[in-house]
Each structure stands twice: as structure tokens, then as C-alpha cells.
Design an enzyme around this catalytic site. Structure first.
Site, PDB file in Angstrom:
ATOM      1  N   ASN A  27     -30.829 -16.661  -4.643  1.00  0.00           N
ATOM      2  CA  ASN A  27     -30.588 -15.671  -3.599  1.00  0.00           C
ATOM      3  C   ASN A  27     -29.676 -16.279  -2.532  1.00  0.00           C
ATOM      4  O   ASN A  27     -29.225 -17.414  -2.652  1.00  0.00           O
ATOM      5  CB  ASN A  27     -31.917 -15.186  -3.001  1.00  0.00           C
ATOM      6  N   ASP A 216     -38.759  -9.057 -11.658  1.00  0.00           N
ATOM      7  CA  ASP A 216     -38.765  -9.947 -10.500  1.00  0.00           C
ATOM      8  C   ASP A 216     -37.739  -9.506  -9.458  1.00  0.00           C
ATOM      9  O   ASP A 216     -37.986  -9.601  -8.255  1.00  0.00           O
ATOM     10  CB  ASP A 216     -38.479 -11.386 -10.954  1.00  0.00           C
TER      11      ASP A 216
END
EC number: 3.1.2.2
Length: 341
Positions: A27, A216
Site C-alpha cells: 500500500n 483482502d
């Protein structure tokens, strides 16, 4: 540059994979997505399971993932670290096999290694000639009778839990317009994905790891919307694969908050599939699971999570069930910690 590597194990019942974590695995804060780790875990499990089930003469097969036991993300993994995934078959029944997988992250600058994840996956071998035909699994050799008995107990336990999960499936209701902040509807999120060739095994069914990665991603969006901070996957409750997903299907992955504790969020993720060309088959529930996320500050320390505003009886029921799982899992972690001391 990532350099994929595979070291051939001495037996068809074990395998080791490793690769460098790249920027597109993480991320914006540099934490590797839990879905990437889950995908690597399933890739290793699928390879060792398929290899083992094709050691005998007869129909060729590909193993289908049917269940992943509760998985703890022990430490976050970062860009630049090398992830080592080791998989070993730990139990075989007549028509299924259990694969134990460990994930070790290595900082190649310091040489430090950490156990980042471990998981247990259950597969069944499906014939390449007929995907609905379940083949027999070649038995493995156990170190002793006790090891075999422990595996049999795990097999019976997961079989009972899978049957119980099928009875409590429910639909995810679309959120209301302009939902209030920190409600279930405010953070509820969905992702629609058309299953293509790159998502599938050689028999045109979706890899379990691809599905888990999508799950996820959606759960992460839900968690980020709720707390508006850096978030990471802390654990995944048992993932049950109810039905296979074929190439050409459109999958809808929906995530919604069920329970929020002081520093964690439980998110239910539901995967529904429908054929894009064969409308008569209709939409069906393919996979379901509960993901737990935590919020982190800039130093990767846990932050307090905003409380969840409950609206209606159904949300209250799901919250109560989530709290029961939270209390049970917390008690289990404490008991395991005491045993290790």
C-alpha cells in the site's frame, strides 16, 4: 528488480518458494498487502498438492482449495524484503489433503528474519477430464502414529466446521444513500471482477489465491474507510470455498464491518459469482470469510479504532457474533502464550 526463485524439494510433499517484495505489492505506506501473502501461500500449497496428487498413474488432476484455517499475520512485511514460503503436506485423507505453509520475511540488508505468517490449507484433487470428479489422494508417510492421529482430528474438525458454515450464508444488503460516518453502510464496499485466463488454473477454474487477494483488497478498503488511517491485515478467520469459480464468471466481492473492538476491526467478506454468458446458472455464493484489520500510526504502532455505530437487529446480531469470536480468539491467544512460557 524481483527475482522469482524456486528450490526443488527432495520430496513431492514439500516445496519452497521465494521472491522480493516490490512496490506494487504494497500500500502507499509500504506495508505489503495481506492478499499478496495469501496468494503466495496458496500458490505454494497448490503446487505441492497438485504435484503430490499426480504421483500415481491414472487421471491427471489439479487440486482445488476448499478451506483455509484461521491465519495470523504475525508481523508486517515491507517493500524490499525477501519472502520465503515453505509448504509441506501434513495429512491426507481418501479425497483431501492438508498443507501447512510458513512465511518468513528476510531483510537482506541486515540478514534479520521473522516468521510473518503460517497457515493450514485443505485441498481436494479434481480430474482435468471432469472437474466435478474428485480423485483419491496418494497417502503420505507419517513420522509416527501420533502425528497421523493429530492430522485425523484436524480433518474431522474442519469437515464439521465447513458443513456448519454452509447453513449460515446470507446476502449483503446494499448500504443506504448518504450513510452516517462510522456506520456499517458508510464503509461497506464491493468490487466486481471478470475472471480471465490469467486468474485460472490449467482447467479454467480460479486460483484460490486470486480470490483471497480480491477479498483482502475489499476488506482493506472497508477498514480504511472506517478509520481513515494506515491499516494492515491482522488475521483471517477460516476461509470456506463453497463452490468453484470458472473462467468467464463475474465475481462480486463485498465487505462489511461486523464488529469493532478498541484496536481491531472484523470485516465479513462475501464472494458471489455468476456466469457472464450462461444466465440460467444464476448467481451463487462461492467464498466467505472474516478478516481482522488493525489501524497503525506512522511508527507502525496500533491505534485506537473509532467505535462502530450499530443500526438495526441484523447488525446487532452480527456484532454480537463478532464479539463472541473476538473473545474466543483472544482467550486462545492467551492460552497459547501461556503454554509457550
Amino acid at each position: 528488480m524481483s527475482v522469482p526463485h524456486m528450490r526443488e524439494a527432495s520430496s513431492s510433499s514439500s516445496l519452497q518458494l521465494c521472491r522480493v517484495m516490490r512496490p506494487d505489492d504494497a500500500n502507499i505506506m509500504g506495508n505489503v498487502h495481506g492478499g499478496i501473502i495469501l496468494k503466495m501461500i496458496e500458490e505454494a500449497g497448490g503446487i505441492v498438492g497438485t504435484r503430490h496428487c499426480n504421483t500415481l498413474n491414472g487421471d491427471r488432476c489439479w487440486v482445488a482449495l476448499v478451506r483455509v484455517e484461521k491465519t495470523e499475520f504475525l508481523f508486517p512485511v515491507f517493500i524490499g524484503e525477501v519472502v520465503h514460503v515453505s509448504a509441506e503436506i501434513s495429512y491426507t485423507s481418501k479425497h483431501s489433503l492438508e498443507v501447512q505453509v510458513k512465511v518468513v520475511a528476510e531483510n537482506i540488508l541486515t540478514g534479520m528474519k521473522k516468521l510473518a505468517n503460517k497457515a493450514a490449507l485443505w485441498y481436494v484433487p479434481c480430474s482435468l477430464q471432469n472437474a466435478d470428479k474428485i480423485l483419491e489422494v496418494p497417502p503420505i508417510k507419517y513420522a509416527d502414529a501420533e502425528q497421523e492421529e493429530e492430522g485425523r482430528k484436524r480433518y474431522e474438525a474442519q469437515k464439521i466446521e465447513r458443513q456448519g458454515t454452509k447453513a449460515r450464508l446470507e446476502e449483503a444488503i446494499p448500504p443506504p444513500p448518504n450513510p452516517e460516518r462510522h456506520t456499517v453502510g458508510f464503509s461497506q464496499s464491493s468490487l466486481i471482477h471478470l475472471v480471465g485466463p490469467s486468474d485460472c488454473t490449467i482447467d479454467d477454474y480460479v486460483y484460490g489465491g486470486v480470490t483471497m487477494k480480491l477479498m483482502d483488497e475489499v476488506a482493506g478498503i472497508v477498514a480504511a474507510r472506517h478509520c481513515n488511517t494506515n491499516i494492515v491485515t491482522a488475521s483471517v478467520d477460516a476461509i470456506n470455498f463453497h463452490r468453484k469459480i470458472k473462467k468467464g464468471c463475474v465475481v462480486t466481492v463485498t465487505g462489511r464491518l461486523t464488529f469493532v473492538s478498541n484496536k481491531s476491526m472484523e470485516i465479513e467478506v462475501l464472494v458471489d459469482a455468476a456466469s457472464l454468458v450462461d444466465k440460467e446458472k444464476g448467481r451463487y455464493r462461492a467464498v466467505s470469510a472474516f478478516f481482522t484489520f488493525i489501524s497503525l500510526d506512522k511508527d507502525n504502532k496500533p491505534l485506537t479504532v473509532p467505535p462502530l455505530k450499530i443500526e438495526g437487529e441484523d447488525e446487532q446480531r452480527r456484532s454480537d457474533e463478532g464479539k463472541a469470536r473476538y473473545v474466543q480468539n483472544k482467550a486462545k491467544r492467551l492460552a497459547d502464550k501461556e503454554r509457550r512460557q
